[in-house]
Design a protein around this motif. Structure first.
Motif, PDB file in Angstrom:
ATOM      1  N   GLN A  50      28.625  29.761 -16.704  1.00  0.00           N
ATOM      2  CA  GLN A  50      29.113  29.181 -17.953  1.00  0.00           C
ATOM      3  C   GLN A  50      28.051  28.262 -18.568  1.00  0.00           C
ATOM      4  N   ARG A  51      27.457  27.428 -17.738  1.00  0.00           N
ATOM      5  CA  ARG A  51      26.408  26.528 -18.227  1.00  0.00           C
ATOM      6  C   ARG A  51      25.180  27.329 -18.678  1.00  0.00           C
ATOM      7  N   ASP A  52      24.868  28.417 -17.971  1.00  0.00           N
ATOM      8  CA  ASP A  52      23.729  29.255 -18.347  1.00  0.00           C
ATOM      9  C   ASP A  52      23.934  29.896 -19.716  1.00  0.00           C
ATOM     10  N   THR A  53      25.148  30.326 -20.004  1.00  0.00           N
ATOM     11  CA  THR A  53      25.462  30.895 -21.314  1.00  0.00           C
ATOM     12  C   THR A  53      25.299  29.831 -22.395  1.00  0.00           C
ATOM     13  N   GLN A  54      25.778  28.637 -22.118  1.00  0.00           N
ATOM     14  CA  GLN A  54      25.620  27.517 -23.056  1.00  0.00           C
ATOM     15  C   GLN A  54      24.139  27.185 -23.255  1.00  0.00           C
ATOM     16  N   PHE A  55      23.360  27.258 -22.184  1.00  0.00           N
ATOM     17  CA  PHE A  55      21.930  26.976 -22.255  1.00  0.00           C
ATOM     18  C   PHE A  55      21.241  27.921 -23.247  1.00  0.00           C
ATOM     19  N   ASP A  56      21.676  29.166 -23.292  1.00  0.00           N
ATOM     20  CA  ASP A  56      21.086  30.124 -24.225  1.00  0.00           C
ATOM     21  C   ASP A  56      21.436  29.809 -25.674  1.00  0.00           C
ATOM     22  N   ARG A  57      22.523  29.112 -25.904  1.00  0.00           N
ATOM     23  CA  ARG A  57      22.874  28.697 -27.269  1.00  0.00           C
ATOM     24  C   ARG A  57      22.156  27.416 -27.666  1.00  0.00           C
ATOM     25  N   HIS A  58      22.004  26.534 -26.698  1.00  0.00           N
ATOM     26  CA  HIS A  58      21.349  25.244 -26.954  1.00  0.00           C
ATOM     27  C   HIS A  58      20.686  24.786 -25.657  1.00  0.00           C
ATOM     28  N   TRP A  61      19.790  20.137 -20.626  1.00  0.00           N
ATOM     29  CA  TRP A  61      20.151  19.991 -19.224  1.00  0.00           C
ATOM     30  C   TRP A  61      20.380  18.517 -18.949  1.00  0.00           C
ATOM     31  N   SER A 135      17.053  35.026 -20.013  1.00  0.00           N
ATOM     32  CA  SER A 135      17.519  33.920 -20.854  1.00  0.00           C
ATOM     33  C   SER A 135      16.797  33.889 -22.197  1.00  0.00           C
ATOM     34  N   SER A 137      16.766  31.382 -24.288  1.00  0.00           N
ATOM     35  CA  SER A 137      16.084  30.091 -24.439  1.00  0.00           C
ATOM     36  C   SER A 137      14.761  30.064 -23.692  1.00  0.00           C
TER      37      SER A 137
END
Length: 178
Positions: A50-58, A61, A135, A137
């Motif tokens: 879930q955090r990895d998906t969010q990382f790709d949007r913004h 960390w 990723s 990002s």
């Protein structure tokens, strides 16, 4: 508390890597190298889809995070000396394939640190990121942090690799960039 302390120590060591005349021949350089190498195997952060998906949007960390700061510091240590140390290159290689995208991001963004000390290894890692990175990002970091810097000295190679990244990068509407 232990993980927070490791994260803070790794963060401090990462900042020390910016000292222009840092050397592994003195106590400070040795301490920083050894501490960052230990921190690079820390269990934090853990992979989290879930955090990895969010990382790709913004790309963001939390801090302190030992392995993220260690990745940023170790890639900085790669610039020290005429030839990068094997232990540093091994850690960079391992961190470039880390399961957490924020860790890989640190490496992808700063691969130019190896330009003089491990030129061939730098290009090998760039090509691996271009071919295998998942990723968005991290791919953006590679394109804007590394390939953009290499473009003036290596226009043909950098532009070929940048095009391969652009073909894989998605726009906000889900379509490929090219």
């Amino acid at each position: 508390q232990r993980e927070h302390t490791w994260g803070t120590l790794a963060e401090a060591c990462e900042r020390i890597t910016g000292i222009e005349n840092l050397s592994f021949g003195d106590d400070l350089g040795t301490f920083v190298r050894d501490t960052l190498l230990m921190a690079s195997t820390n269990q934090r952060p853990q992979p989290n889809p879930q955090r990895d998906t969010q990382f790709d949007r913004h790309a963001s960390w939390g801090t302190p995070s030992a392995r993220i700061s260690a990745a940023e510091g170790i890639i900085g240590l790669g610039r020290i000396g005429d030839k990068a140390e094997a232990s540093i290159l091994s850690a960079i290689d391992r961190l470039s394939a880390d399961p957490v995208p924020a860790v890989r991001y640190q490496i992808a963004m700063r691969l130019c640190s190896l330009y003089r000390s491990a030129h061939d290894e730098m290009w090998r890692l760039i090509e691996r990121f271009c071919e295998h990175e998942r990723s968005q990002s991290v791919l953006h970091a590679l394109a804007h942090g590394t390939l953009e810097r290499l473009a003036s000295a290596h226009p043909d190679r950098a532009s070929r690799l940048a095009i391969s990244v652009l073909k894989r990068v998605k726009r906000s509407d889900g379509e490929n960039e090219l």
